[in-house]
Motif scaffolding. Structure first.
Motif, PDB file in Angstrom:
ATOM      1  N   CYS A 130      11.304  -7.140 -16.832  1.00  0.00           N
ATOM      2  CA  CYS A 130      10.061  -5.750 -15.556  1.00  0.00           C
ATOM      3  C   CYS A 130       9.167  -5.246 -16.142  1.00  0.00           C
ATOM      4  O   CYS A 130       8.403  -4.489 -17.330  1.00  0.00           O
ATOM      5  CB  CYS A 130      11.816  -4.316 -15.141  1.00  0.00           C
ATOM      6  N   ARG A 131       8.409  -5.819 -15.221  1.00  0.00           N
ATOM      7  CA  ARG A 131       7.225  -5.668 -15.459  1.00  0.00           C
ATOM      8  C   ARG A 131       6.646  -5.113 -13.965  1.00  0.00           C
ATOM      9  O   ARG A 131       5.100  -4.739 -14.415  1.00  0.00           O
ATOM     10  CB  ARG A 131       6.019  -7.121 -15.872  1.00  0.00           C
ATOM     11  N   TYR A 132       7.213  -3.774 -13.011  1.00  0.00           N
ATOM     12  CA  TYR A 132       6.414  -4.122 -11.649  1.00  0.00           C
ATOM     13  C   TYR A 132       7.636  -2.819 -12.041  1.00  0.00           C
ATOM     14  O   TYR A 132       9.212  -3.518 -11.149  1.00  0.00           O
ATOM     15  CB  TYR A 132       6.243  -4.647 -10.844  1.00  0.00           C
ATOM     16  N   LEU A 133       6.804  -1.653 -11.458  1.00  0.00           N
ATOM     17  CA  LEU A 133       7.472  -0.161 -10.893  1.00  0.00           C
ATOM     18  C   LEU A 133       6.629   0.266  -9.795  1.00  0.00           C
ATOM     19  O   LEU A 133       5.984   1.308 -10.173  1.00  0.00           O
ATOM     20  CB  LEU A 133       8.053   0.371 -11.948  1.00  0.00           C
ATOM     21  N   THR A 134       7.406   1.025  -8.601  1.00  0.00           N
ATOM     22  CA  THR A 134       7.334   0.792  -7.278  1.00  0.00           C
ATOM     23  C   THR A 134       8.378   2.858  -7.783  1.00  0.00           C
ATOM     24  O   THR A 134       9.273   2.710  -7.367  1.00  0.00           O
ATOM     25  CB  THR A 134       7.330   0.541  -6.290  1.00  0.00           C
ATOM     26  N   LEU A 135       7.487   4.143  -7.485  1.00  0.00           N
ATOM     27  CA  LEU A 135       7.878   4.820  -7.259  1.00  0.00           C
ATOM     28  C   LEU A 135       7.729   5.536  -5.790  1.00  0.00           C
ATOM     29  O   LEU A 135       6.714   5.759  -5.073  1.00  0.00           O
ATOM     30  CB  LEU A 135       7.763   5.775  -8.177  1.00  0.00           C
ATOM     31  N   ASP A 136       8.540   5.123  -4.689  1.00  0.00           N
ATOM     32  CA  ASP A 136       8.695   5.541  -3.427  1.00  0.00           C
ATOM     33  C   ASP A 136       9.004   6.690  -3.281  1.00  0.00           C
ATOM     34  O   ASP A 136       9.949   7.386  -3.201  1.00  0.00           O
ATOM     35  CB  ASP A 136       9.140   4.175  -1.902  1.00  0.00           C
ATOM     36  N   GLU A 137       8.018   6.859  -1.799  1.00  0.00           N
ATOM     37  CA  GLU A 137       8.302   8.939  -2.126  1.00  0.00           C
ATOM     38  C   GLU A 137       8.557   9.734  -3.315  1.00  0.00           C
ATOM     39  O   GLU A 137       9.375  10.802  -3.294  1.00  0.00           O
ATOM     40  CB  GLU A 137       9.291   8.931  -0.943  1.00  0.00           C
ATOM     41  N   ALA A 138       7.680   9.593  -4.191  1.00  0.00           N
ATOM     42  CA  ALA A 138       7.406  10.386  -5.293  1.00  0.00           C
ATOM     43  C   ALA A 138       7.881  11.610  -5.292  1.00  0.00           C
ATOM     44  O   ALA A 138       8.725  12.290  -6.523  1.00  0.00           O
ATOM     45  CB  ALA A 138       6.610  10.222  -6.424  1.00  0.00           C
ATOM     46  N   ASP A 139       7.203  12.439  -4.045  1.00  0.00           N
ATOM     47  CA  ASP A 139       7.016  13.823  -3.564  1.00  0.00           C
ATOM     48  C   ASP A 139       8.379  14.161  -3.551  1.00  0.00           C
ATOM     49  O   ASP A 139       9.337  14.859  -4.321  1.00  0.00           O
ATOM     50  CB  ASP A 139       6.087  13.679  -2.774  1.00  0.00           C
ATOM     51  N   ARG A 140       9.201  12.936  -2.305  1.00  0.00           N
ATOM     52  CA  ARG A 140      10.744  13.274  -2.530  1.00  0.00           C
ATOM     53  C   ARG A 140      11.641  13.702  -4.465  1.00  0.00           C
ATOM     54  O   ARG A 140      12.632  13.975  -3.990  1.00  0.00           O
ATOM     55  CB  ARG A 140      11.290  12.134  -1.621  1.00  0.00           C
ATOM     56  N   LEU A 141      11.584  12.546  -4.633  1.00  0.00           N
ATOM     57  CA  LEU A 141      12.126  11.930  -6.021  1.00  0.00           C
ATOM     58  C   LEU A 141      12.071  13.268  -6.700  1.00  0.00           C
ATOM     59  O   LEU A 141      13.125  13.587  -7.475  1.00  0.00           O
ATOM     60  CB  LEU A 141      11.360  10.810  -6.324  1.00  0.00           C
ATOM     61  N   VAL A 142      11.103  13.599  -7.000  1.00  0.00           N
ATOM     62  CA  VAL A 142      10.726  14.826  -7.371  1.00  0.00           C
ATOM     63  C   VAL A 142      11.775  15.806  -7.208  1.00  0.00           C
ATOM     64  O   VAL A 142      12.121  16.660  -7.679  1.00  0.00           O
ATOM     65  CB  VAL A 142       8.794  14.905  -7.863  1.00  0.00           C
ATOM     66  N   ASP A 143      11.448  16.150  -5.914  1.00  0.00           N
ATOM     67  CA  ASP A 143      11.954  17.705  -4.896  1.00  0.00           C
ATOM     68  C   ASP A 143      13.885  17.266  -5.344  1.00  0.00           C
ATOM     69  O   ASP A 143      14.094  18.406  -4.910  1.00  0.00           O
ATOM     70  CB  ASP A 143      11.447  17.622  -3.468  1.00  0.00           C
ATOM     71  N   LEU A 144      13.968  16.279  -4.858  1.00  0.00           N
ATOM     72  CA  LEU A 144      15.575  16.454  -4.802  1.00  0.00           C
ATOM     73  C   LEU A 144      15.464  16.165  -6.356  1.00  0.00           C
ATOM     74  O   LEU A 144      17.064  15.946  -6.444  1.00  0.00           O
ATOM     75  CB  LEU A 144      15.714  14.342  -4.139  1.00  0.00           C
ATOM     76  N   GLY A 145      15.110  16.445  -7.821  1.00  0.00           N
ATOM     77  CA  GLY A 145      15.939  16.450  -8.495  1.00  0.00           C
ATOM     78  C   GLY A 145      16.176  15.147  -9.279  1.00  0.00           C
ATOM     79  O   GLY A 145      16.591  15.308 -10.222  1.00  0.00           O
TER      80      GLY A 145
END
Ligand code: AMP
Length: 521
Positions: free
Chosen positions: A233-248
């Motif tokens: 794997c050489r490509y990573l997207t974290l979509d809606e990173a703010d939500r990912l963090v908020d949801l723990g």
């Protein structure tokens, strides 16, 4: 005042303490990557030759704010981005002829192989910004060295909810089908989410999978059980990173990071980019380019924001009147599930074609509500924030906030569902004495920023931010460093308070030994 600035600085530093996002192996070996990855992609010559002034002019015209070193030039049409023919044709077939601002700048950045922080929300066209370059990379890798059975993906997209993951997966598929039909090698996508039988997912993995769209819980599980790996794997997207963090999901994501074996291109998308996430991002990204079409965005949105004072007991009746403002489709947001159910029932009684989603409904009900609303079979969708995060509903005419969310970010998310792609939308928000003053002040500042009418109730509020300009200048942070609200500073942040009390509640639950349900897994 110096004291305040110092205090804020400490709070921000404290927040980013444990936010390092690096695989343990790299941390242990002291590996840090300093140069971006290379791709074979280059903009056409006439774009490369564009002067700095012209590049800046395009960005200005499109309201794109950029930050970073050696930023690739903006490109105003898809053809110059050199996508394969089937992709160009598919875009056209979908009515996508002109790139949106995030695409104009985001696509060249990502196609060049650069890490990126994208500040944009649903409706900005952000999905294509990370999906199309991933397809290009998967294609390039597959052509160089075809994937073998059991081998893991070239690229990974992580989303905070199952619905968003499914929606993104569908976009990926839409573009892969015409490629396959036109003689390009088969690229296999996988939707890796909870609530779906793991066996069917494993069957895809067995064949070898190129692109994975996942929610963190199931992904972490599959990786931990060695059902899948990220060796390629050489490509990573974290979509809606703010939500990912908020949801723990931070710890889950950190665990996912541990599975990377080599440098990857990392992309982080978020509707708002509070300092804490920027810090979180810096540890994971290499010379990132920030492309912002979002937050300043609240002002750029083509949304008429109407805020009305409505007494609690009058809200439901007034809602019916509000529905008359525009033709369907209309989205109604409320903070809690019980209100969603009450409104849904009331609207059905009144003969309105309405559906509802919230976290308490099962997967099947949620999917039915979303698909019938999307297909235009239902006129109104009543939803909580959590259940509807990131979902893409085209052509929403009117967003009604049955209540004002305590966190201003959620307000920006909600109203961003309308006024898309150059069309004007309306957002109506009910406020009353139930809202805290901090929330109302944030709203007031946002309306001011977006040059909207300020209702008398908000205009009358006394503003404790007198020293604000001085503090902003001294600290370099505008508004709240945690949630981005402009009506308060970090020490008064309602969101931070909420997160702290959640953390305490969670640690109590752990202590007493009963595992809690944590977001969408
Ligand atoms: P997103 O922000 O990725 O959720 O996209 C929102 C919607 O805009 C989706 O339905 C896309 O198909 C659509 N869209 C994306 N890019 C464009 C474009 N350049 N022109 C018109 N529509 C677009």
């Amino acid at each position: 005042m110096e004291q305040i600035v110092q205090q804020e600085k400490e709070m921000i530093e404290h927040l980013s303490d444990r936010k390092t996002l690096m695989p343990v192996r790299e941390l242990a070996k002291g590996i840090t990557y300093t140069e971006p990855l290379m791709t074979g992609w280059k903009p056409p010559l006439h774009v490369r030759r564009m002067s700095r002034k012209d590049r800046d002019l395009i960005r200005k015209q499109w309201h794109i704010i950029v930050d970073g070193e050696d930023i690739p030039p903006p490109i105003k049409n898809f053809k110059d981005m050199k996508f394969p023919d089937p992709i160009l044709k598919k875009l056209k077939a979908k009515g996508i002829v002109q790139p949106t601002p995030i695409q104009v700048q985001g696509l060249p950045v990502i196609l060049s192989g650069r890490d990126m922080i994208g500040i944009a929300f649903t409706g900005s066209g952000k999905t294509l910004v990370f999906v199309l370059p991933l397809i290009m990379i998967a294609l390039q890798e597959e052509m160089m060295m075809p994937i073998l059975p059991g081998e893991g993906p070239f690229g990974l997209i992580v989303c905070p909810s199952r619905e968003l993951a499914r929606q993104t997966y569908e976009v990926v598929e839409q573009f892969l089908v015409p490629m396959r039909e036109n003689g390009y090698p088969e690229l296999r996508p996988l939707l890796c989410i909870g609530g779906v039988d793991m066996r069917s997912q494993l069957d895809v993995v067995k064949k070898g999978v190129h692109i994975v769209v996942a929610t963190p819980g199931r992904l972490k599980d599959m990786l931990a059980k060695k059902k899948m790996n990220l060796d390629n794997c050489r490509y990573l997207t974290l979509d809606e990173a703010d939500r990912l963090v908020d949801l723990g999901f931070e710890d889950d994501i950190r665990e996912v990071f541990d599975h990377f074996k080599a440098q990857r291109q990392t992309l982080l998308f978020s509707a708002t980019m509070p300092t804490k996430i920027q810090n979180f991002a810096r540890s994971a990204l290499v010379k990132p380019v920030t492309v912002n079409v979002g937050r300043a965005g609240a002002a750029n949105l083509d949304v008429i924001q109407e805020v009305e004072y409505v007494k609690q007991e009058a809200k439901i009746v007034y809602l019916l009147e509000c529905l008359q403002k525009t033709p369907p489709p209309v989205l109604i947001f409320c903070e809690n599930k019980a209100d969603v159910d009450d409104i849904h029932e009331y609207l059905l009684l009144k003969g309105v074609e309405a559906v509802a989603i919230h976290g308490g409904k099962d997967q099947e009900e949620r999917e039915y509500a979303i698909s019938s609303f999307k297909a235009g079979k239902k006129d109104v969708l009543v939803a909580t924030d959590v259940a509807s995060k990131g979902l893409d509903f085209p052509d929403i005419q009117h967003v009604i906030n049955y209540d004002m969310p305590a966190e201003i970010e959620n307000y920006v998310h909600r109203i961003g569902r309308t006024g898309r792609c150059g069309k004007t939308g309306i957002a109506t928000t009910f406020i009353n004495k139930n809202q805290s003053e901090t929330t109302l002040l944030d709203l007031k500042h946002l309306l001011q920023e977006a040059k909207q009418r300020i209702p008398p109730v908000l205009a009358e509020l006394s503003d404790p931010m007198e020293d604000v300009d001085a503090i902003t200048n001294a600290s370099g942070v505008k508004g709240c460093a945690y949630c981005g609200g402009l009506g308060h500073r970090i020490r008064d942040c309602p969101k931070l308070e909420h997160q702290k009390s959640m953390a305490i509640a969670n640690s109590r639950r752990d202590y007493f030994g009963s595992g809690g349900y944590r977001g969408e897994i």
